[in-house]
Design a protein around this motif. Structure first.
Motif, PDB file in Angstrom:
ATOM      1  N   TYR A   1      -0.761  -2.146  -9.556  1.00 20.54           N
ATOM      2  CA  TYR A   1      -0.259  -1.163  -8.921  1.00 20.54           C
ATOM      3  C   TYR A   1       1.108  -1.594  -8.063  1.00 20.54           C
ATOM      4  N   GLU A   2       1.048  -2.850  -7.528  1.00 22.39           N
ATOM      5  CA  GLU A   2       2.450  -3.014  -7.165  1.00 22.39           C
ATOM      6  C   GLU A   2       3.884  -2.683  -7.995  1.00 22.39           C
ATOM      7  N   GLU A   3       3.566  -3.050  -9.177  1.00 20.39           N
ATOM      8  CA  GLU A   3       4.739  -2.663 -10.154  1.00 20.39           C
ATOM      9  C   GLU A   3       4.658  -1.291 -10.523  1.00 20.39           C
ATOM     10  N   GLN A   4       3.373  -0.431 -10.412  1.00 18.81           N
ATOM     11  CA  GLN A   4       3.421   1.060 -10.607  1.00 18.81           C
ATOM     12  C   GLN A   4       4.281   1.555  -9.409  1.00 18.81           C
ATOM     13  N   ILE A   5       4.118   0.953  -8.359  1.00 19.30           N
ATOM     14  CA  ILE A   5       4.767   1.776  -7.032  1.00 19.30           C
ATOM     15  C   ILE A   5       6.491   1.270  -7.193  1.00 19.30           C
ATOM     16  N   LYS A   6       6.951   0.253  -7.688  1.00 16.55           N
ATOM     17  CA  LYS A   6       8.161  -0.100  -7.905  1.00 16.55           C
ATOM     18  C   LYS A   6       8.941   0.745  -8.942  1.00 16.55           C
TER      19      LYS A   6
ATOM     20  N   MET B   1      -3.805   3.882  -2.989  1.00 10.89           N
ATOM     21  CA  MET B   1      -5.500   3.687  -2.795  1.00 10.89           C
ATOM     22  C   MET B   1      -6.000   2.489  -3.244  1.00 10.89           C
ATOM     23  N   LYS B   2      -5.469   2.259  -4.588  1.00  9.50           N
ATOM     24  CA  LYS B   2      -6.116   1.183  -5.030  1.00  9.50           C
ATOM     25  C   LYS B   2      -5.524  -0.157  -4.481  1.00  9.50           C
ATOM     26  N   LEU B   3      -4.513  -0.124  -3.749  1.00  8.02           N
ATOM     27  CA  LEU B   3      -4.082  -1.503  -2.904  1.00  8.02           C
ATOM     28  C   LEU B   3      -4.812  -1.324  -1.546  1.00  8.02           C
ATOM     29  N   GLY B   4      -5.635  -0.313  -1.478  1.00 14.40           N
ATOM     30  CA  GLY B   4      -6.206  -0.323   0.065  1.00 14.40           C
ATOM     31  C   GLY B   4      -5.299   0.304   1.058  1.00 14.40           C
ATOM     32  N   ARG B   5      -4.249   0.944   0.891  1.00 17.34           N
ATOM     33  CA  ARG B   5      -3.503   1.456   1.635  1.00 17.34           C
ATOM     34  C   ARG B   5      -3.831   2.794   1.802  1.00 17.34           C
ATOM     35  N   GLU B   6      -4.699   3.243   2.297  1.00 14.03           N
ATOM     36  CA  GLU B   6      -5.352   4.494   2.389  1.00 14.03           C
ATOM     37  C   GLU B   6      -4.478   5.499   3.412  1.00 14.03           C
ATOM     38  N   LYS B   7      -3.944   4.977   4.312  1.00 14.15           N
ATOM     39  CA  LYS B   7      -2.942   5.744   5.491  1.00 14.15           C
ATOM     40  C   LYS B   7      -1.734   6.246   4.546  1.00 14.15           C
ATOM     41  N   GLU B   8      -1.250   5.394   3.951  1.00 15.70           N
ATOM     42  CA  GLU B   8      -0.030   5.543   3.071  1.00 15.70           C
ATOM     43  C   GLU B   8      -0.337   6.617   2.017  1.00 15.70           C
ATOM     44  N   ALA B   9      -1.347   6.597   1.342  1.00 10.84           N
ATOM     45  CA  ALA B   9      -1.676   7.456   0.348  1.00 10.84           C
ATOM     46  C   ALA B   9      -2.028   9.087   1.060  1.00 10.84           C
ATOM     47  N   ARG B  10      -2.579   8.943   2.134  1.00  9.02           N
ATOM     48  CA  ARG B  10      -3.029  10.354   2.843  1.00  9.02           C
ATOM     49  C   ARG B  10      -1.633  10.901   3.290  1.00  9.02           C
ATOM     50  N   ASP B  11      -0.780  10.084   3.932  1.00 14.09           N
ATOM     51  CA  ASP B  11       0.661  10.340   4.159  1.00 14.09           C
ATOM     52  C   ASP B  11       1.510  11.243   3.041  1.00 14.09           C
ATOM     53  N   ARG B  12       1.362  10.520   1.942  1.00 15.93           N
ATOM     54  CA  ARG B  12       1.855  11.206   0.895  1.00 15.93           C
ATOM     55  C   ARG B  12       1.357  12.330   0.308  1.00 15.93           C
TER      56      ARG B  12
ATOM     57  N   GLU C   1     -12.929   7.212  -3.558  1.00 15.34           N
ATOM     58  CA  GLU C   1     -12.687   5.922  -3.447  1.00 15.34           C
ATOM     59  C   GLU C   1     -12.926   5.368  -2.001  1.00 15.34           C
ATOM     60  N   THR C   2     -12.724   6.190  -0.776  1.00 16.36           N
ATOM     61  CA  THR C   2     -13.036   5.821   0.366  1.00 16.36           C
ATOM     62  C   THR C   2     -14.378   6.438   0.993  1.00 16.36           C
TER      63      THR C   2
END
Length: 198
Positions: free
Chosen positions: A73-78, A107-118, A144-145
């Motif tokens: 997922y980190e690579e996917q974001i890059k 979401m998969k990285l547990g960064r829910e707030k960032e996912a919701r903001d997007r 997931e949440t």
């Protein structure tokens, strides 16, 4: 590849085939990354309008999907960042649908707030690619949440919107709607959606 080793399209097609026909994700990744490198070497990271930048567009989008399937997922974001930069450069503004795609790896990285903001940034768009990606990603995020009712509502809205507007229905939308319906105890509806998906 043997005949045209200097063309990004050669490596893109091989990577695409390894992904979709063989399911060989590591080798698909290798050739898609090679396609991107060949393109950058030949046309730079900021291609002109007259350059065949569609090859880079295709390779980045395909690589993003491969990395998601590999749970990288980190690579996917890059790659999404690189793709976002390319499309912003070519069109003069970010592409809304792409912003919704970020929700899955975040979401998969547990960064829910960032996912919701997007997702919140594109929730008002009504074009087919953005709206369907938004609703499908929102449903996945709610699942997931551990928000089953919100998940069900998102996938139900997705299926109803696609049907009412005559958009392209996919088995993924129906399967997700079936899973969400089962989660809230609507088993007859879940069965109907699963049958539609098959």
């Amino acid at each position: 590849v043997d005949k045209y080793p200097d063309r990004p399209g050669s490596y893109y097609y091989l990577g695409y085939s390894l992904h979709h026909s063989e399911g060989d994700l590591p080798r698909a990744r290798f050739y898609l990354e090679k396609s991107i490198k060949v393109f950058h070497d030949k046309y730079t990271k900021r291609p002109r309008k007259t350059d065949p930048w569609g090859w880079l567009d295709h390779a980045l989008l395909e690589l993003e999907q491969v990395l998601a399937e590999m749970d990288l997922y980190e690579e996917q974001i890059k790659i999404l960042d690189d793709y976002n930069d390319l499309l912003t450069y070519e069109f003069g503004r970010p592409v809304p649908m792409l912003q919704a795609i970020y929700a899955w790896p975040l979401m998969k990285l547990g960064r829910e707030k960032e996912a919701r903001d997007r997702l919140n940034a594109v929730k008002a768009y009504t074009d087919e690619p953005t709206r369907t990606t938004y609703l499908n990603s929102k449903g996945a995020l709610e699942m997931e949440t551990d928000h089953p009712k919100a998940c069900y509502e998102a996938f139900e809205e997705l299926v109803q919107t696609v049907r009412s507007r005559g958009w392209r229905m996919t088995c993924t939308y129906l399967r997700n709607a079936g899973e969400a319906a089962a989660t809230v105890g609507k088993f007859d509806e879940a069965e109907k959606q699963y049958l539609g998906a098959t």
